[in-house]
Design a protein around this motif. Structure first.
Motif, PDB file in Angstrom:
ATOM      1  N   GLY A   9       2.871  -8.923  -0.862  1.00  0.00           N
ATOM      2  CA  GLY A   9       1.520  -8.412  -1.090  1.00  0.00           C
ATOM      3  C   GLY A   9       0.646  -8.567   0.151  1.00  0.00           C
ATOM      4  N   LEU A  10       0.715  -9.722   0.788  1.00  0.00           N
ATOM      5  CA  LEU A  10      -0.084  -9.941   2.002  1.00  0.00           C
ATOM      6  C   LEU A  10       0.374  -9.010   3.125  1.00  0.00           C
ATOM      7  CD1 LEU A  10      -0.255 -13.829   1.800  1.00  0.00           C
ATOM      8  CD2 LEU A  10      -2.222 -12.284   1.627  1.00  0.00           C
ATOM      9  N   GLN A  11       1.673  -8.799   3.211  1.00  0.00           N
ATOM     10  CA  GLN A  11       2.191  -7.901   4.253  1.00  0.00           C
ATOM     11  C   GLN A  11       1.654  -6.486   4.046  1.00  0.00           C
ATOM     12  OE1 GLN A  11       6.265  -8.793   5.280  1.00  0.00           O
ATOM     13  NE2 GLN A  11       6.673  -6.695   5.926  1.00  0.00           N
ATOM     14  N   ALA A  15      -0.835  -4.292   6.507  1.00  0.00           N
ATOM     15  CA  ALA A  15      -0.468  -2.943   6.966  1.00  0.00           C
ATOM     16  C   ALA A  15      -1.598  -1.958   6.680  1.00  0.00           C
ATOM     17  CB  ALA A  15       0.835  -2.494   6.285  1.00  0.00           C
ATOM     18  N   ARG A  16      -2.185  -2.055   5.494  1.00  0.00           N
ATOM     19  CA  ARG A  16      -3.308  -1.167   5.173  1.00  0.00           C
ATOM     20  C   ARG A  16      -4.502  -1.446   6.075  1.00  0.00           C
ATOM     21  NH1 ARG A  16      -2.105  -2.165  -0.412  1.00  0.00           N
ATOM     22  NH2 ARG A  16      -3.849  -3.628  -0.460  1.00  0.00           N
ATOM     23  N   PHE A  17      -4.732  -2.718   6.355  1.00  0.00           N
ATOM     24  CA  PHE A  17      -5.855  -3.122   7.211  1.00  0.00           C
ATOM     25  C   PHE A  17      -5.723  -2.475   8.594  1.00  0.00           C
ATOM     26  CE2 PHE A  17      -8.026  -5.978  10.156  1.00  0.00           C
ATOM     27  CZ  PHE A  17      -9.201  -6.268   9.495  1.00  0.00           C
ATOM     28  N   ALA A  18      -4.533  -2.550   9.171  1.00  0.00           N
ATOM     29  CA  ALA A  18      -4.310  -1.969  10.503  1.00  0.00           C
ATOM     30  C   ALA A  18      -4.412  -0.448  10.462  1.00  0.00           C
ATOM     31  CB  ALA A  18      -2.944  -2.404  11.050  1.00  0.00           C
ATOM     32  N   TRP A  23      -5.202   0.902  14.195  1.00  0.00           N
ATOM     33  CA  TRP A  23      -4.673  -0.092  15.133  1.00  0.00           C
ATOM     34  C   TRP A  23      -3.151  -0.018  15.253  1.00  0.00           C
ATOM     35  CZ3 TRP A  23      -7.632  -5.260  13.570  1.00  0.00           C
ATOM     36  CH2 TRP A  23      -8.982  -5.124  13.940  1.00  0.00           C
ATOM     37  N   GLU A  24      -2.532   0.871  14.462  1.00  0.00           N
ATOM     38  CA  GLU A  24      -1.062   0.904  14.479  1.00  0.00           C
ATOM     39  C   GLU A  24      -0.519   1.258  15.854  1.00  0.00           C
ATOM     40  OE1 GLU A  24      -1.123   3.642  11.279  1.00  0.00           O
ATOM     41  OE2 GLU A  24      -0.047   2.274   9.927  1.00  0.00           O
ATOM     42  N   GLN A  25      -1.295   2.037  16.626  1.00  0.00           N
ATOM     43  CA  GLN A  25      -0.845   2.420  17.977  1.00  0.00           C
ATOM     44  C   GLN A  25      -0.610   1.194  18.866  1.00  0.00           C
ATOM     45  OE1 GLN A  25      -4.164   4.246  20.238  1.00  0.00           O
ATOM     46  NE2 GLN A  25      -5.500   3.640  18.530  1.00  0.00           N
ATOM     47  N   TYR A  26      -1.329   0.101  18.591  1.00  0.00           N
ATOM     48  CA  TYR A  26      -1.160  -1.112  19.404  1.00  0.00           C
ATOM     49  C   TYR A  26      -0.018  -1.991  18.890  1.00  0.00           C
ATOM     50  CZ  TYR A  26      -5.832   0.309  20.800  1.00  0.00           C
ATOM     51  OH  TYR A  26      -6.895   1.035  21.253  1.00  0.00           O
ATOM     52  N   HIS A  27       0.408  -1.725  17.672  1.00  0.00           N
ATOM     53  CA  HIS A  27       1.322  -2.651  17.001  1.00  0.00           C
ATOM     54  C   HIS A  27       2.785  -2.311  17.266  1.00  0.00           C
ATOM     55  CE1 HIS A  27      -1.787  -4.513  14.017  1.00  0.00           C
ATOM     56  NE2 HIS A  27      -2.142  -4.617  15.276  1.00  0.00           N
TER      57      HIS A  27
ATOM     58  N   LYS B  97      -8.152 -15.477   5.489  1.00  0.00           N
ATOM     59  CA  LYS B  97      -8.385 -14.860   6.797  1.00  0.00           C
ATOM     60  C   LYS B  97      -8.526 -13.341   6.678  1.00  0.00           C
ATOM     61  CE  LYS B  97      -8.143 -14.878  11.405  1.00  0.00           C
ATOM     62  NZ  LYS B  97      -8.376 -15.874  12.455  1.00  0.00           N
ATOM     63  N   ILE B  98      -7.664 -12.734   5.868  1.00  0.00           N
ATOM     64  CA  ILE B  98      -7.758 -11.274   5.683  1.00  0.00           C
ATOM     65  C   ILE B  98      -9.124 -10.920   5.106  1.00  0.00           C
ATOM     66  CG2 ILE B  98      -6.845  -9.298   4.403  1.00  0.00           C
ATOM     67  CD1 ILE B  98      -4.051 -10.579   4.579  1.00  0.00           C
ATOM     68  N   GLU B  99      -9.573 -11.716   4.133  1.00  0.00           N
ATOM     69  CA  GLU B  99     -10.893 -11.412   3.550  1.00  0.00           C
ATOM     70  C   GLU B  99     -12.010 -11.514   4.586  1.00  0.00           C
ATOM     71  OE1 GLU B  99     -11.113 -13.509  -0.342  1.00  0.00           O
ATOM     72  OE2 GLU B  99      -9.210 -12.414  -0.609  1.00  0.00           O
TER      73      GLU B  99
END
Lengths: 111, 111, 111, 111
Positions: A9-11, A15-18, A23-27, B97-99
């Motif tokens: 879930g955190l992963q 992923a949604r956050f990026a 920001w995916e271009q940097y990842h 941290k995500i929050e």
């Protein structure tokens, strides 16, 4: 956010956050590995001048405790983002490693 | 071993593994943070001369894929052992941290 | 090789060494910084489970002494190659830093 | 300060600097290796999201150029302090390493 507090879930949240911030271009895996090592070093920095004994007491001071937990979160965040872009199951990798280590370093017999 | 493949279960297995080998004496927070950063650097080493594009292909070669997963396991192992000795809940630290980051870096509005 | 054993001479030898092997394509500042940090971690690895006291005795064992000196050489090699590609004078940078630190952290008065 | 700008002179200044502030108690080889790796990671941090091409331009921006040179100074400072406490001659170690590498990786013949 009612998503369960587990690794998968955190992963997904990371992923949604990026993705939402483009920001995916940097990842790239290369960049995420570097970022992971930078965060691990920020954790080391907290301990670098402490004696072994002092290092065991860091959670007694609320500011240091917060800083330590924050660096743990950063390390885990980059580790999971790294695993996300390469399709690695971190928990399965660790379970496999523990099994190999249990064979490689047999525990001494009890008395 | 029928223990569930989750963070708490793996953390307990790692703790038992270290205890059975009398390795706890080495597992000060300071030493575990250093070991974590060493393993993170071993992950960086795999990528250090690769282009960004090459870094995205590392899982295509089975040997490199195994090496990458193995380093991920080592990083996670030391992170969980570090959390174990200091009583840190890594998943809760990451969720918090995500929050904070969701407030700190608001996602741009959609169209 | 009669070139003097000084930083500038060693930096030139490293540059010629890389050029002769067509390795310059890999020597971006980003890659050299990563390689430097990887070598620094290999130095940390030697010490990671040692007590402070044991860490002071590492040169007594010839094999460990050789390994430590070898990692020092690797760190310095990547640091000088990094400085070469970016046109940084490492000794001047350090001298300037020492001067700033002498102002920033005044020594306590003697008795 | 008229001391020559060479490695031995800077190493002595760093040793006097630490002694005058009673910091020698913190300067175990183990701690100095950790501090060195932390500074190397601060250098990596500057580059972590840059493309290879962007990484070659970092000295064009005066603020970034200063930050890069400052981290170079920190890495070199801890490397020399590490060598000081263990009695290692960093330049001799590097010269020996270059000679070994010249045998290990022979340069291709010219045309």
């Amino acid at each position: 956010m009612t998503e369960r507090l587990d690794v998968a879930g955190l992963q997904r949240r990371l992923a949604r956050f990026a993705a939402a911030r483009d920001w995916e271009q940097y990842h790239t895996p290369k960049n995420l590995a570097a970022a992971l090592s930078v965060e691990a070093s920020e954790l080391v920095e907290i301990f670098q001048w402490l004696t072994p004994e002092q290092s065991q007491q860091v959670m007694r001071d609320p500011d240091t405790a917060h800083r330590v937990a924050d660096e743990v979160a950063d390390v885990l965040a980059y580790l999971l983002q790294f695993c996300e872009v390469l399709g690695i199951d971190a928990l399965a990798a660790l379970a496999a490693k523990i099994e190999r280590n249990e064979e490689r370093f047999p525990a001494p017999e009890g008395p």
